[in-house]
Write a protein that holds these residues in place. Structure first.
Motif, PDB file in Angstrom:
ATOM      1  N   ARG A 115       1.368  -2.462  -0.737  1.00  0.00           N
ATOM      2  CA  ARG A 115       0.091  -2.614  -0.035  1.00  0.00           C
ATOM      3  C   ARG A 115      -0.992  -1.763  -0.687  1.00  0.00           C
ATOM      4  O   ARG A 115      -2.143  -2.185  -0.787  1.00  0.00           O
ATOM      5  N   ALA A 116      -0.630  -0.558  -1.128  1.00  0.00           N
ATOM      6  CA  ALA A 116      -1.601   0.304  -1.801  1.00  0.00           C
ATOM      7  C   ALA A 116      -2.093  -0.315  -3.109  1.00  0.00           C
ATOM      8  O   ALA A 116      -3.230  -0.076  -3.531  1.00  0.00           O
ATOM      9  N   ALA A 117      -1.232  -1.113  -3.740  1.00  0.00           N
ATOM     10  CA  ALA A 117      -1.596  -1.774  -5.002  1.00  0.00           C
ATOM     11  C   ALA A 117      -2.249  -3.127  -4.778  1.00  0.00           C
ATOM     12  O   ALA A 117      -2.523  -3.854  -5.745  1.00  0.00           O
ATOM     13  N   GLY A 118      -2.502  -3.474  -3.511  1.00  0.00           N
ATOM     14  CA  GLY A 118      -3.157  -4.737  -3.215  1.00  0.00           C
ATOM     15  C   GLY A 118      -2.220  -5.926  -3.102  1.00  0.00           C
ATOM     16  O   GLY A 118      -2.667  -7.082  -3.136  1.00  0.00           O
ATOM     17  N   ASP A 132       5.004  -0.068   1.268  1.00  0.00           N
ATOM     18  CA  ASP A 132       3.776   0.740   1.352  1.00  0.00           C
ATOM     19  C   ASP A 132       3.099   0.840  -0.014  1.00  0.00           C
ATOM     20  O   ASP A 132       1.873   0.744  -0.115  1.00  0.00           O
ATOM     21  N   LEU A 133       3.890   1.035  -1.057  1.00  0.00           N
ATOM     22  CA  LEU A 133       3.339   1.095  -2.413  1.00  0.00           C
ATOM     23  C   LEU A 133       2.717  -0.244  -2.793  1.00  0.00           C
ATOM     24  O   LEU A 133       1.660  -0.287  -3.430  1.00  0.00           O
ATOM     25  N   ASN A 166       9.119  -1.199  -2.502  1.00  0.00           N
ATOM     26  CA  ASN A 166       8.409  -0.312  -1.581  1.00  0.00           C
ATOM     27  C   ASN A 166       7.217  -1.051  -0.991  1.00  0.00           C
ATOM     28  O   ASN A 166       6.231  -1.305  -1.689  1.00  0.00           O
ATOM     29  N   ASP A 177       0.422  -8.024  -0.819  1.00  0.00           N
ATOM     30  CA  ASP A 177       0.792  -8.259   0.582  1.00  0.00           C
ATOM     31  C   ASP A 177       2.284  -8.579   0.672  1.00  0.00           C
ATOM     32  O   ASP A 177       2.714  -9.658   0.226  1.00  0.00           O
TER      33      ASP A 177
END
Length: 269
Positions: A159-162, A156-157, A154, A164
């Protein structure tokens, strides 16, 4: 002497199988089979470049494979249809490489060895290069495994977790280029994609975790390399294609066994 060249061939096959296994899993999960083929086909252009400039074939193949992978990654974000783009680049790179090799004067080029591999001709220096590449790929995956998995599952997940996703894509690109470069001597540019995809696809129905799938794929790859080498020696067949045939037979058995297991589970349900 006979034992020595068989040992070198076996070590080369095992090394490439171990490096291709985790990468093959990501190729299957991300549906990157055509991406792998495009990168592998471009390597023949790297071979021609290396022979023309008196470079190491490994270095030439690595540089061109990296360039192809970076080109595909860059163009893929510009709205172009990925399957069409990969088809054009893969076959164009292979054709340009073959034409470029034909212009080499004063250099004897055995194109069949680069297209289909020549594992029985692997020397100790080749073996050192192969296992050096294998070690690099395995260390890279051990270091980046959680981030690669998250970016694959995922974006998006991730990116949310830092994490790239673009950076992790570049890690896969680097690993793919290294595997292509070290596998040329073993199975050739036309069969590298098969060595990536088939063991991973064989392991998928019987794996409950990503790590389990990678380990099982490595087992299938090692078995295919060793059994293919033995069968090629016994029946005097081309070694690289024979390895792929063994892997394909494993996949067929896996598909049948998976179908039977699903049928039995449905009957119990």
């Amino acid at each position: 002497m006979l034992d020595a060249f068989l040992v070198r061939a076996a070590l080369a096959g095992v090394g490439v199988a171990l490096a291709a296994a985790p990468l093959g899993c990501f190729v299957v999960w991300r549906r990157m089979a055509y991406f792998g083929d495009a990168t592998a086909h471009a390597a023949i252009l790297g071979v021609a470049l290396a022979l023309a400039l008196s470079w190491s074939v490994f270095l030439g193949a690595l540089l061109v494979a990296l360039a192809m992978a970076a080109t595909v990654s860059g163009l893929g974000h510009r709205g172009l249809a990925m399957d069409t783009l990969l088809g054009v680049l893969a076959h164009s790179a292979l054709a340009v490489g073959l034409v470029a090799a034909s212009f080499l004067s004063g250099v004897r080029v055995d194109l069949m060895a680069y297209l289909f591999g020549e594992i029985l001709a692997v020397g100790w220096a080749d073996l050192a290069v192969i296992w050096g590449g294998v070690a690099l790929v395995l260390v890279l995956f051990l270091w980046r495994w959680p981030a690669l998995l998250m970016a694959t599952l995922n974006g998006d997940l991730a990116r949310a977790a830092g994490v790239d996703p673009r950076r992790e894509q570049m890690v896969l690109t680097l690993a793919l280029a290294v595997v292509v470069a070290v596998a040329i001597k073993v199975v050739g540019v036309l069969l590298i994609g098969a060595l990536l995809v088939i063991p991973a696809a064989t392991a998928r129905p019987f794996s409950r975790t990503p790590e389990g799938m990678a380990l099982l794929a490595a087992g299938v790859g090692v078995f295919s390399a060793l059994a293919g080498l033995a069968a090629a020696f016994r029946f005097d067949t081309p070694t690289g294609p024979t390895m792929v045939c063994v892997a394909a037979a494993c996949f067929a058995l896996s598909a049948v066994a998976g179908g039977i297991r699903r049928g039995a589970a449905g009957a119990r349900g």
